[in-house]
Write a protein that holds these residues in place. Structure first.
Motif, mmCIF file in Angstrom:
data_model
loop_
_atom_site.group_PDB
_atom_site.id
_atom_site.type_symbol
_atom_site.label_atom_id
_atom_site.label_comp_id
_atom_site.label_asym_id
_atom_site.label_seq_id
_atom_site.Cartn_x
_atom_site.Cartn_y
_atom_site.Cartn_z
ATOM 1 N N LYS A 139 0.794 -1.220 0.100
ATOM 2 C CA LYS A 139 0.018 0.096 -0.057
ATOM 3 C C LYS A 139 0.920 1.347 -0.039
ATOM 4 N N MET A 270 0.923 -18.705 -9.804
ATOM 5 C CA MET A 270 0.477 -17.231 -9.406
ATOM 6 C C MET A 270 -0.898 -16.919 -9.903
ATOM 7 N N LEU A 271 -1.355 -17.407 -10.953
ATOM 8 C CA LEU A 271 -2.400 -16.996 -11.768
ATOM 9 C C LEU A 271 -3.658 -17.552 -10.503
ATOM 10 N N ARG A 274 -3.899 -17.029 -3.798
ATOM 11 C CA ARG A 274 -5.052 -16.207 -3.110
ATOM 12 C C ARG A 274 -4.218 -15.386 -2.013
ATOM 13 N N THR A 275 -2.832 -15.581 -1.799
ATOM 14 C CA THR A 275 -2.190 -14.623 -0.926
ATOM 15 C C THR A 275 -1.293 -13.778 -1.965
ATOM 16 N N MET B 1 -3.993 -6.143 -8.461
ATOM 17 C CA MET B 1 -3.277 -7.250 -8.669
ATOM 18 C C MET B 1 -3.738 -8.075 -9.537
ATOM 19 N N ALA B 3 -4.098 -11.575 -9.966
ATOM 20 C CA ALA B 3 -4.674 -12.878 -9.667
ATOM 21 C C ALA B 3 -5.777 -13.015 -10.614
ATOM 22 N N MET B 4 -6.298 -14.134 -10.982
ATOM 23 C CA MET B 4 -7.594 -14.236 -11.566
ATOM 24 C C MET B 4 -8.508 -15.042 -10.415
ATOM 25 N N LYS B 51 -12.970 -9.882 -7.819
ATOM 26 C CA LYS B 51 -12.107 -11.116 -7.006
ATOM 27 C C LYS B 51 -10.698 -10.996 -7.043
ATOM 28 N N ILE B 53 -8.770 -9.280 -4.951
ATOM 29 C CA ILE B 53 -8.193 -8.950 -3.700
ATOM 30 C C ILE B 53 -7.552 -10.152 -3.151
ATOM 31 N N PHE B 54 -6.422 -10.460 -2.630
ATOM 32 C CA PHE B 54 -5.941 -11.565 -2.000
ATOM 33 C C PHE B 54 -6.295 -11.807 -0.738
ATOM 34 N N ASP B 55 -6.225 -13.138 -0.303
ATOM 35 C CA ASP B 55 -6.858 -13.359 1.338
ATOM 36 C C ASP B 55 -6.290 -12.796 2.308
ATOM 37 N N ASP B 56 -4.936 -12.729 2.277
ATOM 38 C CA ASP B 56 -4.457 -12.096 3.187
ATOM 39 C C ASP B 56 -4.618 -10.538 3.222
ATOM 40 N N THR B 57 -4.928 -10.061 2.348
ATOM 41 C CA THR B 57 -5.121 -8.541 2.193
ATOM 42 C C THR B 57 -6.412 -8.211 2.637
ATOM 43 N N THR B 60 -6.445 -8.424 6.392
ATOM 44 C CA THR B 60 -5.653 -7.566 7.066
ATOM 45 C C THR B 60 -6.814 -6.259 6.925
ATOM 46 N N LEU B 80 -8.535 -0.189 1.581
ATOM 47 C CA LEU B 80 -7.678 -0.577 0.734
ATOM 48 C C LEU B 80 -6.628 0.137 0.008
#
Lengths: 300, 634
Positions: A139, A270-271, A274-275, B1, B3-4, B51, B53-57, B60, B80
């Motif tokens: 961030k 990576m695709l 989820r982290t 980000m 990720a799909m 969708k 946003i990553f789980d850990d984000t 937080t 965010l």
């Protein structure tokens, strides 16, 4: 901007332009080389920016003494192959005092990375330092300018950054002041991997899955890398197929279980991830604003 | 980000998927509007609903929402993007944050910009690289001053596509009438700003209505959802179709056999064999090679960073512009522009700044504020100075001609920044409106007897010695003594004294900062005319501002301008008080008195530093000695 350039070519051109602008406007730039995937891409872009000349600045690595062995080997092989000058800077005093990631927690990062970096920049009189930070990482990085101004005390004032327009960068500063410059600002993690694939760049083998001895600490997999790793009573390393998504100092960088042994495997993994990328960096978890705080103090 | 969504199957083979990704275009946009219109919330909602946003984000975020959130038990999406500690504490956005996301149709970089007027420069920073602006309006509030300010600034910075997000539509009962009213009010307000498209969407960022899909709660709305619009809108510019221009950024000389010109192509395209002209000198050559690490290219177009080699050895350096000879770039040292002033320090016409345009940095100043533009009414109003966040139409003058084009035709050669000479801060941003060709502007009379000839006849080199210091420091005293000594040596001199000039040439000027700037500018110009006449000019002016003295210095050739700092401490000046001015200033009878109620910025590296450790006679001797040492006099 024309849409006719492909996405990665456009990112590449943007980064090259940043490198050249610093070379033209700053007196003594330095390339902060941290050996990871982002540094690898950034170094390749620097080679492109000045070809057929070599980049008109040295590389500098802040060595905490706790980097993975594979990283140091990769570093030395890379500079030898490219024929580039490398400065290795260490907080010798901190090392003599035995400051380490096990006993000294957050202070370790401050002393061995931030302070070592600031001292080295000052000692060599560098007025601009390239770093591989990307805005999608975190961030407070999402807030930073491409040319990020530092006061004579090397501090960042996030509430009062210089405005920055188009790709017209202001590289002027007074003696003692400096810039941190981020050519990869607009790249994403996927862009980095995609580019590594397309350009066939070598990376540190730690990014690829292999069987490595690990222990579980606070839910993180820590690789038992050498004899300095302290095991808790009763703790027995297990052999697991793991890899790293991001590389830092070994006791502070968590691995994750993975069987991704090739670049396409890594991208595929990576695709569906989820982290986030820095999830494996334990230093980010000190407290909520830890990255901003570190950055204000001079961390990259 | 990037990720799909987790359930999306990864296409196989992977390379095909990546190749397809590579073909997906990029849209850069920003969200702007007034405070609390929901800009950060909208971005958070976009990332969440796609969708990304990553789980850990997310974990937080849930924690932070409890601590700092303003949305009760719900997740506060603004957290965010508000990445700075101070932002989360105060619940406001201070600086622009960039977020990245990708759908299967497009990739996006979104700049979330602050709504507070105080942070307008950060908003403008975010706008400068965007293709489209999402202007948010709180449906309860309607069009506010800040809505208009932001719309105006994005139009100035070159954005041609607007999405008007009428947000918090849930709080006005999803009212179609209210939506139409706001849409019409906004369209009327911005009709002169030259937007190509303007799409209004009723929206609730907090609940997701019309954000990624069309909401059932606004059945009367038949337009696209925000995401659908962002994925499909055509924002292509025609940079590639314009004539070739490339500002030279860096000259690449690895050895004697290679000389390349590195830069990013601003417009058009180039091939080996094409003719190119160097804008300022008019010299022409042919492109020999387009050199890259990956091998030479057959062609390169706008946006590409390349290194060009030419068939002929011609003199080219950083700041020059290579251009198509059939459509040359105008070269000018004067142009009109619109600027946004970004500094808390007032802009005064005549004060010297660094103007950076393309890869060129030259000294220049605003010669005239043609008018300021009122943000609320968009009307032109007269102005003598500009304050922070003011927008104005101005005329600029540079100390050297440069290649310049209209901003609307070429961003790289029409956008510029103004840099403060002392702090090096970026204090203004400008967009060129019209550039006058230097040669068609003022034609300099070619002086048959030049300045060197005039000076040589007098057996001296012309120079200006600029005495600066506090009132009562002894400037005029020393200058008069130097004058007498030089006269005795048979040298040709002239004195310009601040007090005397204020009785004549500058009698219309007072002591405000703006008038002081003009006072010094005229003194410098007068001194330069006298130097052109071959004289040694002794200028004695308080000249309290460093930037003004630096601007004066720039009017002269190197070595011709000597700054002599008469460094008498203020207590000593006050004790002397030859004209009784300090006493009157202390009583408040004189406003803006240097050293008492106005600042004096001491020179940092004066050619002559005259301290009170010697008599005026000795100081004058030191000045004469320095003139000898510099071979100004024999």
């Amino acid at each position: 901007m024309s849409d006719r350039l492909s996405h990665l070519k456009r990112l590449e051109s943007e980064s090259i332009r940043i490198f050249r602008e610093v070379a033209a406007e700053c007196r003594a730039p330095v390339f902060l080389y941290s050996i990871g995937k982002d540094s690898t891409v950034m170094l390749h872009l620097a080679m492109k920016a000045f070809f057929p000349s070599k980049p008109p600045f040295p590389l500098m690595h802040i060595d905490t003494g706790w980097k993975f062995r594979e990283m140091i080997e990769f570093r030395d092989a890379t500079v030898a192959r490219l024929g580039l000058p490398l400065i290795v800077a260490t907080n010798a005093e901190g090392r003599r005092q035995g400051i380490n990631p096990f006993d000294h927690g957050g202070y370790y990062t401050h002393a061995m990375k931030t302070e070592a970096l600031k001292a080295a920049l000052k000692q060599h009189g560098f007025d601009a330092a390239f770093g591989g930070a990307r805005r999608d990482e975190e961030k407070s990085r999402a807030k930073e300018r491409v040319f990020s101004f530092r006061t004579a005390a090397q501090e960042w004032d996030p509430k009062n950054q210089r405005p920055e327009f188009w790709q017209l960068y202001n590289g002027r500063m007074n003696p003692g002041e400096s810039l941190r410059v981020f050519p990869l600002s607009n790249w994403t993690e996927l862009d980095i991997w995609h580019y590594i694939m397309l350009e066939k760049l070598d990376i540190v083998p730690l990014y690829f899955a292999a069987v490595r001895p690990v222990v579980v600490r606070d839910g993180s997999l820590i690789v038992v890398h050498d004899e300095r790793m302290r095991l808790d009573p009763g703790e027995v390393p297990e052999q697991k197929l793991v890899r790293f998504r991001s590389l830092g100092c070994y006791p502070l960088t968590a691995a994750h279980e993975s069987d991704a042994a090739t670049l396409p495997d890594i991208v595929a993994e990576m695709l569906v991830a989820r982290t986030s990328e820095r999830g494996g960096r334990l230093i980010d978890r000190d407290d909520k604003d830890s990255m901003e705080k570190k950055k204000r103090e001079g961390y990259f | 980000m990037n990720a799909m969504p987790p359930l999306a199957p990864v296409p196989s083979p992977l390379e095909t998927f990546l190749a397809q990704q590579e073909g997906i275009g990029l849209l850069r946009f920003l969200t702007c509007g007034s405070v609390d219109d929901g800009k950060s919330t909208l971005i958070g909602r976009l990332l969440y609903d796609t969708k990304l946003i990553f789980d850990d984000t997310l974990a937080t975020l849930a924690r932070d929402s409890v601590k700092h959130g303003t949305t009760g038990d719900d997740i506060d999406f603004a957290l965010l993007v508000d990445g700075l500690e101070a932002e989360r504490e105060q619940g406001i956005t201070i600086d622009v944050a960039y977020r990245f996301f990708t759908t299967d149709k497009r990739r996006f970089i979104v700049a979330d910009t602050p709504g507070h007027e105080q942070y307008t420069r950060n908003m403008a920073t975010g706008a400068s690289n965007a293709d489209l602006a999402v202007v948010l309006i709180d449906a309860r509030q309607g069009v506010l001053t800040q809505t208009k300010r932001h719309s105006f600034i994005v139009s100035l910075l070159g954005i041609r596509h607007i999405v008007l997000a009428v947000n918090k539509i849930d709080l006005v009962g999803f009212s179609e009438a209210r939506f139409n009213q706001i849409r019409e009010e906004y369209a009327a307000a911005v009709q002169h700003l030259g937007f190509k498209t303007l799409t209004a969407i009723p929206m609730s960022a907090r609940y997701g209505d019309n954000v990624i899909s069309v909401s059932e709660r606004t059945p009367w709305y038949d337009g696209p959802s925000l995401l659908h619009l962002l994925e499909t809108i055509d924002v292509d510019s025609d940079t590639a179709a314009r004539p070739f221009r490339m500002p030279v950024q860096w000259v690449n000389r690895p050895n004697l056999d290679f000389r390349g010109y590195a830069g990013t192509i601003a417009s058009g395209s180039i091939r080996p064999g094409d003719r190119v002209t160097v804008a300022a000198s008019g010299r022409t050559s042919t492109i020999a090679r387009i050199v890259t690490l990956d091998g030479d290219l057959d062609e390169a177009g706008a946006g590409r960073a390349v290194t060009l080699t030419l068939a002929d050895q011609i003199d080219i350096s950083r700041g020059d512009v290579l251009a198509a000879p059939t459509e040359p770039v105008p070269v000018a040292d004067k142009f009109d522009a619109q600027i946004v002033w970004l500094s808390e320090h007032t802009l005064f016409p005549g004060r010297s700044y660094i103007v950076k345009l393309g890869t060129r940095s030259v000294s220049g100043s605003v010669t005239r504020i043609r008018h300021r533009i009122d943000i609320n009414s968009f009307e032109n109003v007269a102005a003598d100075t500009l304050e922070m966040n003011d927008v104005a139409a101005v005329s600029l003058s540079l100390t050297a001609p440069i290649a310049v084009e209209r901003f609307t035709e070429n961003r790289d050669l029409g956008g510029f920044i103004l840099i403060d000479r002392l702090t090096n801060a970026t204090v203004g941003v400008g967009m060129v409106e019209t550039a006058a060709q230097a040669s068609t502007n003022i034609v300099w009379h070619d002086l048959a007897v030049d300045r060197e000839a005039r000076a040589a006849m007098k057996g001296q080199r012309p120079a200006a010695i600029w005495f600066t210091g506090l009132s009562g420091a002894g400037k005029s005293t020393v200058a008069n003594l130097v004058d007498r000594k030089l006269h005795a040596l048979g040298r040709h001199t002239f004195i310009l004294d601040g007090d005397n000039v204020r009785h004549g040439l500058n009698r219309d000027l007072g002591f405000t900062e703006a008038d002081r700037v003009e006072n010094i500018r005229r003194a410098a110009e007068a001194a330069r005319l006298l130097v052109d006449a071959g004289l040694i000019v002794l200028v004695s002016f308080i000249s309290p501002y460093r930037s003004d003295r630096e601007a004066a210095r720039e009017r002269f050739e190197p070595g011709e301008f000597l700054e002599a700092f008469v460094d008498t401490p203020i207590d000593e000046c006050r004790r002397r008080d030859p004209k009784g001015l300090y006493a009157r200033a202390d009583q408040g009878l004189i406003r803006n008195f240097t050293g008492v109620s106005a600042p004096y910025e001491a020179p940092e590296n004066p050619e002559l530093h005259l301290r009170t450790d010697a008599t005026a006679e000795e100081l004058a001797d030191r000045v004469v000695e320095e003139l000898r040492r510099r071979a100004i006099i024999a």
